[in-house]
Motif scaffolding. Structure first.
Motif, PDB file in Angstrom:
ATOM      1  N   PRO A 171      23.517 -25.341   0.704  1.00  0.00           N
ATOM      2  CA  PRO A 171      24.531 -25.180  -0.350  1.00  0.00           C
ATOM      3  C   PRO A 171      25.476 -26.376  -0.345  1.00  0.00           C
ATOM      4  O   PRO A 171      25.725 -26.973   0.706  1.00  0.00           O
ATOM      5  N   GLU A 223      24.074 -29.329  -8.575  1.00  0.00           N
ATOM      6  CA  GLU A 223      24.462 -28.744  -7.289  1.00  0.00           C
ATOM      7  C   GLU A 223      25.923 -28.311  -7.304  1.00  0.00           C
ATOM      8  O   GLU A 223      26.287 -27.290  -6.701  1.00  0.00           O
ATOM      9  N   ASP A 226      25.914 -25.063  -9.018  1.00  0.00           N
ATOM     10  CA  ASP A 226      25.399 -24.048  -8.094  1.00  0.00           C
ATOM     11  C   ASP A 226      26.518 -23.538  -7.187  1.00  0.00           C
ATOM     12  O   ASP A 226      26.643 -22.337  -6.939  1.00  0.00           O
ATOM     13  N   GLY A 227      27.315 -24.478  -6.676  1.00  0.00           N
ATOM     14  CA  GLY A 227      28.396 -24.106  -5.775  1.00  0.00           C
ATOM     15  C   GLY A 227      29.467 -23.278  -6.462  1.00  0.00           C
ATOM     16  O   GLY A 227      30.020 -22.342  -5.877  1.00  0.00           O
ATOM     17  N   ASP A 230      28.019 -19.654  -7.187  1.00  0.00           N
ATOM     18  CA  ASP A 230      28.021 -18.896  -5.939  1.00  0.00           C
ATOM     19  C   ASP A 230      27.091 -17.678  -5.979  1.00  0.00           C
ATOM     20  O   ASP A 230      27.350 -16.660  -5.351  1.00  0.00           O
ATOM     21  N   TYR A 234      19.533 -19.773  -0.857  1.00  0.00           N
ATOM     22  CA  TYR A 234      18.956 -20.977  -0.257  1.00  0.00           C
ATOM     23  C   TYR A 234      17.945 -20.569   0.813  1.00  0.00           C
ATOM     24  O   TYR A 234      18.294 -19.933   1.808  1.00  0.00           O
TER      25      TYR A 234
END
Length: 369
Positions: A171, A223, A226-227, A230, A234
């Protein structure tokens, strides 16, 4: 304009916009909008419910066999475990999730044979969303490809990606703390190439107005999203190529070339024949390593060391972790432990709960009664 048309329009604009520093923030906003609309569409399409697959996780770890129909997943799980999954040389033999238990090096590894995926699975085709929801709960993804169609890997990976499963990556290092005022303040490490304005614009698309944000590493826009979202999973993965017994040796260089074209190292792929039960020992070794499992042999007072049924834990775990897994309030009653083996400086080394264990250590725990 409906959601699907809006998604198509945004995807087209992203595709037609050249990526450079001057367009980075714009593309970031577009990708954030795209992610939100896809999430909304998914929620709408799944609102009607439908029967999913409920599989209780058991054992020391769980792996999911992922592949398109007729690649031999059912034959493979039967060869690896005590499962009895129906097999047949036609598509969609498996219509439910079939769990089996692989017993290897003292570990009980649950293997899930999920129904074969089809194109558009992440969008719900063929019950794909329910299948993928099971994959999300696993500890390891094992791709099962046909030796004649190794390009299936790209399509399978894409379906997993669309279902928010991120393979073989970590992550992004991102922390967001909402504030009452002050706008969005970004702190980023020197390695972060994303422009500060891009980060702020993406956050605003997700409703952030006042926040302290710290970004480390070097995440891409995707990415970063993606963070923020949440809700990504992964997972590590390995690749097995089945039906290797059906090819001539002369065809093997072609298979290698095809693997390299899709970014797979032929030396890191495990060739197997589930039907002939060949290459399965190598596959088991790969599964063991990818799961990061280790064996700890317990030295039991008055009974000696139990080498038959080791305590199976993950690489990097400590004596304290072992106490928690063993239960019986051992962590609270713990006085000290003695360790012999790879992690010890000498036999019978006295250690505390923070001592990191290694594969095939011998552990004796001394606890208060």
């Amino acid at each position: 304009m409906g959601l699907e048309e809006e998604i198509d329009a945004i995807e087209e604009e992203i595709a037609n916009t050249p990526y450079n520093k001057s367009t980075e923030a714009h593309i970031g906003r577009l990708k954030a909008k795209l992610s939100e609309k896809k999430e909304k569409l998914e929620n709408q399409s799944s609102a009607g419910g439908g029967q999913g697959y409920a599989v209780e996780k058991t054992g020391d770890a769980t792996i999911a066999l992922v592949g398109f129909p007729s690649v031999g997943k059912s034959t493979l799980i039967n060869a690896l475990t005590n499962a009895e999954s129906e097999t047949g040389a036609y598509e969609f033999t498996t219509l439910d999730v079939n769990p089996g238990m692989l017993q290897y090096r003292g570990a009980n590894i649950q293997v899930l044979d999920v129904p074969g995926l089809i194109e558009g699975a992440a969008g719900g085709r063929g019950g794909g969303r329910e299948v993928l929801s099971v994959v999300r709960t696993a500890d390891l993804v094992v791709f099962v490809l046909s030796v004649f169609e190794v390009d299936q890997y790209e399509r399978l990976s894409q379906e997993l990606y669309y279902n928010k499963i991120r393979l073989d990556t970590e992550p992004p290092s991102l922390t967001i703390t909402k504030q009452i005022k002050g706008g969005i303040n970004v702190t980023k490490s020197d390695s972060v190439e994303l422009d500060e304005q891009t980060i702020k614009d993406v956050l605003r698309e997700y409703g952030y107005v006042n926040a302290e944000v710290t970004v480390r590493g070097n995440p891409s826009i995707d990415e970063l999203i993606d963070g923020i979202m949440d809700n990504r999973v992964y997972l590590p993965s390995i690749v097995s190529v089945n039906k290797a017994d059906l090819i001539d040796r002369d065809y093997l260089p072609t298979v290698y070339e095809n693997l390299e074209e899709i970014g797979l190292d032929p030396e890191e792929v495990t060739f197997i024949s589930a039907e002939m039960e060949k290459g399965l020992d190598g596959l088991k070794d790969e599964i063991w390593e990818a799961l990061g499992l280790i064996r700890v042999y317990m030295d039991k007072p008055g009974r000696g060391t139990d080498y038959e049924e080791p305590l199976v834990i993950r690489r990097g775990m400590t004596v304290g972790d072992a106490c928690r897994k063993l239960g019986a309030n051992l962590e609270d009653r713990f006085k000290f432990a003695r360790v012999s083996g790879p992690s010890a400086k000498h036999d019978e080394q006295q250690v505390g709960k923070d001592h990191e264990l290694a594969d095939e250590d011998v552990l004796r725990i001394v606890a208060r009664k």
